[in-house]
Design a protein around this motif. Structure first.
Motif, mmCIF file in Angstrom:
data_model
loop_
_atom_site.group_PDB
_atom_site.id
_atom_site.type_symbol
_atom_site.label_atom_id
_atom_site.label_comp_id
_atom_site.label_asym_id
_atom_site.label_seq_id
_atom_site.Cartn_x
_atom_site.Cartn_y
_atom_site.Cartn_z
ATOM 1 N N THR B 31 0.587 -0.831 -0.166
ATOM 2 C CA THR B 31 0.185 0.400 -0.247
ATOM 3 C C THR B 31 0.645 1.372 -0.207
ATOM 4 O O THR B 31 2.017 0.866 0.576
ATOM 5 C CB THR B 31 -0.589 0.044 1.428
ATOM 6 N N TYR B 33 0.961 5.348 0.158
ATOM 7 C CA TYR B 33 -0.233 7.396 -0.417
ATOM 8 C C TYR B 33 0.508 7.897 -0.428
ATOM 9 O O TYR B 33 1.842 8.342 -0.965
ATOM 10 C CB TYR B 33 -0.139 6.887 1.328
ATOM 11 N N TYR B 35 0.361 11.877 1.178
ATOM 12 C CA TYR B 35 -0.519 13.242 1.586
ATOM 13 C C TYR B 35 0.066 14.431 1.602
ATOM 14 O O TYR B 35 1.062 14.729 1.093
ATOM 15 C CB TYR B 35 0.093 13.166 3.284
ATOM 16 N N ILE B 45 -5.000 13.288 4.034
ATOM 17 C CA ILE B 45 -4.654 12.132 3.035
ATOM 18 C C ILE B 45 -5.011 12.598 1.501
ATOM 19 O O ILE B 45 -6.332 13.360 1.630
ATOM 20 C CB ILE B 45 -4.649 10.722 3.130
ATOM 21 N N SER B 48 -4.231 6.828 -2.082
ATOM 22 C CA SER B 48 -4.204 5.649 -1.648
ATOM 23 C C SER B 48 -4.197 5.045 -2.503
ATOM 24 O O SER B 48 -5.416 3.768 -2.950
ATOM 25 C CB SER B 48 -4.626 5.227 0.441
ATOM 26 N N ASN B 50 -4.129 0.199 -3.159
ATOM 27 C CA ASN B 50 -3.484 -1.121 -2.724
ATOM 28 C C ASN B 50 -2.943 -1.757 -4.129
ATOM 29 O O ASN B 50 -4.544 -2.056 -4.846
ATOM 30 C CB ASN B 50 -4.559 -1.998 -1.543
ATOM 31 N N ARG B 96 -0.268 -4.037 4.894
ATOM 32 C CA ARG B 96 -1.695 -4.331 5.255
ATOM 33 C C ARG B 96 -1.172 -5.762 5.731
ATOM 34 O O ARG B 96 -0.564 -6.666 5.200
ATOM 35 C CB ARG B 96 -2.652 -4.828 4.895
ATOM 36 N N GLY B 99 0.484 -7.431 11.716
ATOM 37 C CA GLY B 99 0.344 -6.714 13.247
ATOM 38 C C GLY B 99 1.495 -6.041 13.448
ATOM 39 O O GLY B 99 0.558 -5.441 14.645
ATOM 40 N N SER B 100 1.798 -4.980 12.554
ATOM 41 C CA SER B 100 2.008 -3.945 12.311
ATOM 42 C C SER B 100 2.342 -3.145 11.546
ATOM 43 O O SER B 100 2.828 -3.412 10.521
ATOM 44 C CB SER B 100 3.640 -4.092 13.015
ATOM 45 N N GLU B 101 1.098 -2.240 11.077
ATOM 46 C CA GLU B 101 1.124 -1.487 9.346
ATOM 47 C C GLU B 101 1.660 -0.271 9.667
ATOM 48 O O GLU B 101 1.127 0.317 9.116
ATOM 49 C CB GLU B 101 -0.482 -1.564 9.146
ATOM 50 N N LYS B 102 2.680 -0.041 10.549
ATOM 51 C CA LYS B 102 2.917 1.056 10.357
ATOM 52 C C LYS B 102 3.159 1.884 9.049
ATOM 53 O O LYS B 102 3.752 1.608 8.252
ATOM 54 C CB LYS B 102 4.489 0.883 10.629
ATOM 55 N N LEU B 103 2.712 3.541 8.759
ATOM 56 C CA LEU B 103 3.210 3.948 7.971
ATOM 57 C C LEU B 103 4.801 4.770 8.192
ATOM 58 O O LEU B 103 5.194 4.641 9.139
ATOM 59 C CB LEU B 103 2.609 5.190 8.219
ATOM 60 N N PHE B 105 7.506 7.360 5.781
ATOM 61 C CA PHE B 105 7.452 8.098 4.896
ATOM 62 C C PHE B 105 8.623 8.816 3.878
ATOM 63 O O PHE B 105 9.580 8.319 4.700
ATOM 64 C CB PHE B 105 6.671 9.563 5.796
ATOM 65 N N GLY B 106 8.367 8.835 3.626
ATOM 66 C CA GLY B 106 9.457 9.728 2.161
ATOM 67 C C GLY B 106 10.057 10.732 3.037
ATOM 68 O O GLY B 106 9.430 11.826 3.688
#
Lengths: 110, 114
Positions: B31, B33, B35, B45, B48, B50, B96, B99-103, B105-106
């Motif tokens: 995924t 995104y 922003y 946002i 996004s 996927n 996704r 267990g850890s869907e951390k974002l 960033f660039g």
């Protein structure tokens, strides 16, 4: 849509002090993350914390999803902690839509 | 080894021009995104994707067109730039279901429209 409010909006600390930042959200959420935006603009992920408590060095975070808030604790603050702290929430898992809070601008003085 | 990289870092252009921002991630995430961060630091946002499929288009003017040629890339093309488009644009990625869907960033692209 969901509202995400952070407090305080601004915070000035002396080096070595502790602080608590708060994130309130207006509806139930499935996911919550905390970020630090440093003075150079880089967004760094601190915690993925939909519920419970996590610790990473001098930082820890607690999310009480049933009461719709999350807290970020910074202990023994350092000048490098300066910047803006954001929480971001995802209302429903799988929507791929994280809503960011209003931010807390932190300045740590030497 | 940069995880999420976007180019250019700075973009200064005249009103009415067309410009593109490129984003690539080497994290294997499914995924991606875009922003937008305004002058008051508010992050909103825009899109996004996927697995190369558009999931969210957050009422962004159709002058903005994202394109995802593959899972690792998400580019943003902006037509007929306006003064109000001046902002910092961030690309991000996440994975996704692990267990850890951390974002992640660039480093952002600061767009200034003159």
């Amino acid at each position: 849509g969901i509202q995400v409010e952070q407090s305080p909006p601004d915070l000035i600390l002396q080096e070595g002090a502790n602080s608590t930042l708060r994130c309130n959200f207006s509806d139930s959420v499935n996911n919550l993350q905390w970020f630090h935006q440093n003075p150079w603009g880089q967004l760094i992920n601190l915690f993925y914390i939909p519920s419970g408590t996590k610790q990473n060095g001098r930082l820890s975070a607690t999310t009480v999803a049933t009461e719709r808030y999350s807290l970020l604790y910074i202990s023994s603050s350092q000048t490098t902690d300066s910047g803006v702290y954001f929480c971001a929430v995802e209302r429903t898992s799988g929507t791929y839509k994280y809503i960011f809070g209003t931010g807390t601008r932190l300045k740590v003085l030497a | 080894d940069t995880a999420v990289s976007q180019t250019p870092k700075y973009l200064v252009t005249q009103m009415g021009n067309d410009k593109s921002i490129k984003c690539e991630q080497n994290l294997g995430h499914d995924t991606m995104y875009w922003y937008k961060q305004d002058s008051k630091k508010f992050l909103k946002i825009m899109f996004s994707y996927n697995n190369k499929e558009l999931i969210i288009n957050e009422t962004v003017p159709n002058r903005f067109s994202p394109k995802s040629p593959d899972k690792a890339h998400l580019n943003l093309h902006i037509n007929s730039l306006e003064l109000g488009d001046s902002a910092v644009y961030f690309c991000a990625s996440s994975q996704r279901g692990q267990g850890s869907e951390k974002l992640f960033f660039g480093s952002g692209t600061q767009l200034s429209v003159l």
